[in-house]
Design a protein around this motif. Structure first.
Motif, PDB file in Angstrom:
ATOM      1  N   MET A   1       0.901  -1.409   0.072  1.00 36.46           N
ATOM      2  CA  MET A   1       0.056   0.194  -0.065  1.00 36.46           C
ATOM      3  C   MET A   1       0.858   1.074   0.148  1.00 36.46           C
ATOM      4  O   MET A   1       1.811   1.550   0.793  1.00 36.46           O
ATOM      5  CB  MET A   1      -0.971   0.175   1.205  1.00 36.46           C
ATOM      6  CG  MET A   1      -1.810   1.190   1.274  1.00 36.46           C
ATOM      7  SD  MET A   1      -2.626   1.288   2.896  1.00 36.46           S
ATOM      8  CE  MET A   1      -3.681  -0.082   2.504  1.00 36.46           C
ATOM      9  N   ILE A   2       0.445   2.229  -0.966  1.00 35.84           N
ATOM     10  CA  ILE A   2       1.246   3.574  -0.791  1.00 35.84           C
ATOM     11  C   ILE A   2       0.762   4.415   0.358  1.00 35.84           C
ATOM     12  O   ILE A   2      -0.569   4.752   0.111  1.00 35.84           O
ATOM     13  CB  ILE A   2       0.945   4.096  -2.260  1.00 35.84           C
ATOM     14  CG1 ILE A   2       1.807   3.347  -3.256  1.00 35.84           C
ATOM     15  CG2 ILE A   2       1.662   5.619  -2.268  1.00 35.84           C
ATOM     16  CD1 ILE A   2       1.572   3.831  -4.812  1.00 35.84           C
ATOM     17  N   ARG A   3       1.612   4.906   1.191  1.00 40.65           N
ATOM     18  CA  ARG A   3       1.135   5.491   2.254  1.00 40.65           C
ATOM     19  C   ARG A   3       1.462   7.006   2.277  1.00 40.65           C
ATOM     20  O   ARG A   3       0.461   7.728   3.114  1.00 40.65           O
ATOM     21  CB  ARG A   3       1.663   4.716   3.466  1.00 40.65           C
ATOM     22  CG  ARG A   3       1.304   3.441   3.746  1.00 40.65           C
ATOM     23  CD  ARG A   3       1.523   3.036   5.085  1.00 40.65           C
ATOM     24  NE  ARG A   3       1.072   1.526   5.273  1.00 40.65           N
ATOM     25  CZ  ARG A   3       1.186   0.809   6.627  1.00 40.65           C
ATOM     26  NH1 ARG A   3       1.994   1.510   7.539  1.00 40.65           N
ATOM     27  NH2 ARG A   3       0.724  -0.424   6.667  1.00 40.65           N
ATOM     28  N   ASN A   4       2.653   7.271   1.608  1.00 38.94           N
ATOM     29  CA  ASN A   4       2.871   9.018   1.680  1.00 38.94           C
ATOM     30  C   ASN A   4       2.039   9.609   0.888  1.00 38.94           C
ATOM     31  O   ASN A   4       1.433   9.278  -0.264  1.00 38.94           O
ATOM     32  CB  ASN A   4       4.371   8.984   1.625  1.00 38.94           C
ATOM     33  CG  ASN A   4       4.752   8.582   0.408  1.00 38.94           C
ATOM     34  OD1 ASN A   4       4.472   9.272  -0.561  1.00 38.94           O
ATOM     35  ND2 ASN A   4       6.018   7.678   0.451  1.00 38.94           N
ATOM     36  N   TYR A   5       2.037  10.793   1.029  1.00 38.39           N
ATOM     37  CA  TYR A   5       1.298  11.710   0.414  1.00 38.39           C
ATOM     38  C   TYR A   5       1.682  11.863  -1.369  1.00 38.39           C
ATOM     39  O   TYR A   5       0.859  11.734  -2.029  1.00 38.39           O
ATOM     40  CB  TYR A   5       1.467  13.383   0.757  1.00 38.39           C
ATOM     41  CG  TYR A   5       0.892  14.137  -0.171  1.00 38.39           C
ATOM     42  CD1 TYR A   5      -0.417  14.535  -0.317  1.00 38.39           C
ATOM     43  CD2 TYR A   5       1.920  15.302  -0.854  1.00 38.39           C
ATOM     44  CE1 TYR A   5      -0.985  15.574  -0.991  1.00 38.39           C
ATOM     45  CE2 TYR A   5       1.331  16.246  -1.581  1.00 38.39           C
ATOM     46  CZ  TYR A   5       0.185  16.416  -1.858  1.00 38.39           C
ATOM     47  OH  TYR A   5      -0.376  17.373  -2.463  1.00 38.39           O
ATOM     48  N   LEU A   6       3.126  11.841  -1.573  1.00 40.48           N
ATOM     49  CA  LEU A   6       3.585  12.011  -2.963  1.00 40.48           C
ATOM     50  C   LEU A   6       3.321  10.581  -3.731  1.00 40.48           C
ATOM     51  O   LEU A   6       3.051  10.668  -4.765  1.00 40.48           O
ATOM     52  CB  LEU A   6       4.976  12.263  -3.033  1.00 40.48           C
ATOM     53  CG  LEU A   6       5.659  13.735  -2.285  1.00 40.48           C
ATOM     54  CD1 LEU A   6       6.890  13.703  -2.191  1.00 40.48           C
ATOM     55  CD2 LEU A   6       5.090  14.631  -3.265  1.00 40.48           C
ATOM     56  N   GLY A   7       3.353   9.644  -2.738  1.00 42.25           N
ATOM     57  CA  GLY A   7       3.246   8.404  -3.568  1.00 42.25           C
ATOM     58  C   GLY A   7       1.569   8.222  -4.014  1.00 42.25           C
ATOM     59  O   GLY A   7       1.258   7.711  -5.019  1.00 42.25           O
ATOM     60  N   ARG A   8       0.627   8.724  -3.002  1.00 45.09           N
ATOM     61  CA  ARG A   8      -0.657   8.553  -3.219  1.00 45.09           C
ATOM     62  C   ARG A   8      -1.010   9.646  -4.567  1.00 45.09           C
ATOM     63  O   ARG A   8      -1.871   9.108  -5.275  1.00 45.09           O
ATOM     64  CB  ARG A   8      -1.265   9.055  -2.044  1.00 45.09           C
ATOM     65  CG  ARG A   8      -2.926   8.841  -1.984  1.00 45.09           C
ATOM     66  CD  ARG A   8      -3.258   7.358  -2.125  1.00 45.09           C
ATOM     67  NE  ARG A   8      -4.707   7.113  -1.706  1.00 45.09           N
ATOM     68  CZ  ARG A   8      -5.155   6.416  -0.783  1.00 45.09           C
ATOM     69  NH1 ARG A   8      -4.266   5.935   0.151  1.00 45.09           N
ATOM     70  NH2 ARG A   8      -6.568   6.352  -0.313  1.00 45.09           N
ATOM     71  N   ARG A   9      -0.390  10.607  -4.536  1.00 46.69           N
ATOM     72  CA  ARG A   9      -0.681  11.567  -5.459  1.00 46.69           C
ATOM     73  C   ARG A   9      -0.068  11.068  -7.011  1.00 46.69           C
ATOM     74  O   ARG A   9      -0.966  11.220  -7.919  1.00 46.69           O
ATOM     75  CB  ARG A   9       0.041  12.909  -5.440  1.00 46.69           C
ATOM     76  CG  ARG A   9      -0.710  14.173  -6.193  1.00 46.69           C
ATOM     77  CD  ARG A   9      -0.028  15.377  -5.653  1.00 46.69           C
ATOM     78  NE  ARG A   9      -0.696  16.579  -6.366  1.00 46.69           N
ATOM     79  CZ  ARG A   9      -1.824  16.947  -6.318  1.00 46.69           C
ATOM     80  NH1 ARG A   9      -2.661  16.531  -5.321  1.00 46.69           N
ATOM     81  NH2 ARG A   9      -2.443  18.070  -7.050  1.00 46.69           N
ATOM     82  N   TRP A  10       0.972  10.519  -7.021  1.00 49.16           N
ATOM     83  CA  TRP A  10       1.363   9.840  -8.145  1.00 49.16           C
ATOM     84  C   TRP A  10       0.555   8.577  -8.796  1.00 49.16           C
ATOM     85  O   TRP A  10       0.210   8.771  -9.766  1.00 49.16           O
ATOM     86  CB  TRP A  10       2.815   9.380  -7.776  1.00 49.16           C
ATOM     87  CG  TRP A  10       3.312   8.486  -9.149  1.00 49.16           C
ATOM     88  CD1 TRP A  10       3.901   8.743 -10.232  1.00 49.16           C
ATOM     89  CD2 TRP A  10       3.023   6.919  -9.387  1.00 49.16           C
ATOM     90  NE1 TRP A  10       4.251   7.794 -11.102  1.00 49.16           N
ATOM     91  CE2 TRP A  10       3.864   6.689 -10.715  1.00 49.16           C
ATOM     92  CE3 TRP A  10       2.586   5.858  -8.604  1.00 49.16           C
ATOM     93  CZ2 TRP A  10       3.778   5.368 -11.090  1.00 49.16           C
ATOM     94  CZ3 TRP A  10       2.520   4.689  -9.246  1.00 49.16           C
ATOM     95  CH2 TRP A  10       3.162   4.400 -10.488  1.00 49.16           C
TER      96      TRP A  10
END
Length: 242
Positions: A1-10
């Protein structure tokens, strides 16, 4: 699971880009623009307000709702309390408040008592509003929400309206007289950057957040405006919320 903000935005931007590429032949149709705005709204709700289980439901039988989902605001409450502090104690606060003829208990007391469950979210997107949202148009949207939210669900459901424009003064007055928790979000439409491409980085942003009086009472001390203004959402893990 992508947890950080930048990863989620990507991840969200990749999904939006895929939609754009798959529908490039109809990129200037109103259907395409409306769907693109709804996907943009979902991105901002997920990343900036940490809403979950977001589902695009717009269609002929949507009942006027474009997006639905869940909102674990207890996560935001916990994070903002760490940053801003909370000097209140549970035994010194009046727990119930009267708002527009209804008695309600702010959500923080459900959080204190460990009885909180994520709020249900109903979203309408008005991508094609060419100017500020006027009272007449707003009343039609309010009627849709009132028909969908029973009294028993009034304090468990948040109604959200999204548009690229500001509200008029008369509409602001109207929204505060509504006995439903309602939030107005000004979210930009994505801007074309040429050759069928859209600027996913510098456009489509959540630029204004407004709670009506009822929602403000229900969300008391959740400090969501501060959560947004201080950018706390950027430094919090997505995987930690319920």
């Amino acid at each position: 699971m992508i947890r950080n903000y930048l990863g989620r935005r990507w991840l969200n931007n990749s999904a939006i880009q895929a939609y754009i590429e798959q529908n490039s032949a109809v990129a200037h149709s109103t259907v395409f623009q409306g769907n693109l705005y709804e996907y943009t709204v979902m991105r901002e709700l997920s990343e900036k307000l940490r809403m979950t289980k977001l589902e695009k439901v717009g269609g002929a039988h949507d009942g006027g709702v474009d997006v639905k989902g869940s909102w674990p605001v207890d996560y935001i409450y916990a994070k903002t309390s760490l940053v801003m502090g909370n000097l209140e104690t549970t035994n010194t606060i009046k727990r119930t408040h009267s708002q527009n003829g209804f008695v309600l208990k702010p959500l923080k007391y459900r959080i204190f008592d460990n009885t909180f469950t994520p709020l249900k979210v109903l979203v309408q997107c008005k991508a094609f509003t060419k100017s500020k949202l006027a009272p007449k148009e707003f009343r039609e949207l309010v009627g849709t929400f009132i028909s969908l939210v029973s009294n028993s669900q009034r304090n468990k459901t948040v109604c959200i309206m999204c548009s690229p424009h500001l509200l008029t003064k008369d509409t602001l007055k109207l929204i505060n007289n509504i006995a439903l928790p309602m939030i107005y979000l000004r979210i930009e439409m994505l801007k074309e950057s040429g050759e069928g491409k859209f600027d996913l980085i510098n456009s489509g942003r959540l630029v204004n957040y407004y709670e009506n009086s009822y929602a403000s009472t229900l969300l008391q001390d959740c400090n969501i405006p501060a959560w947004l203004k201080l950018g706390i959402y950027k430094s919090s893990d997505f995987g930690l919320q319920k």
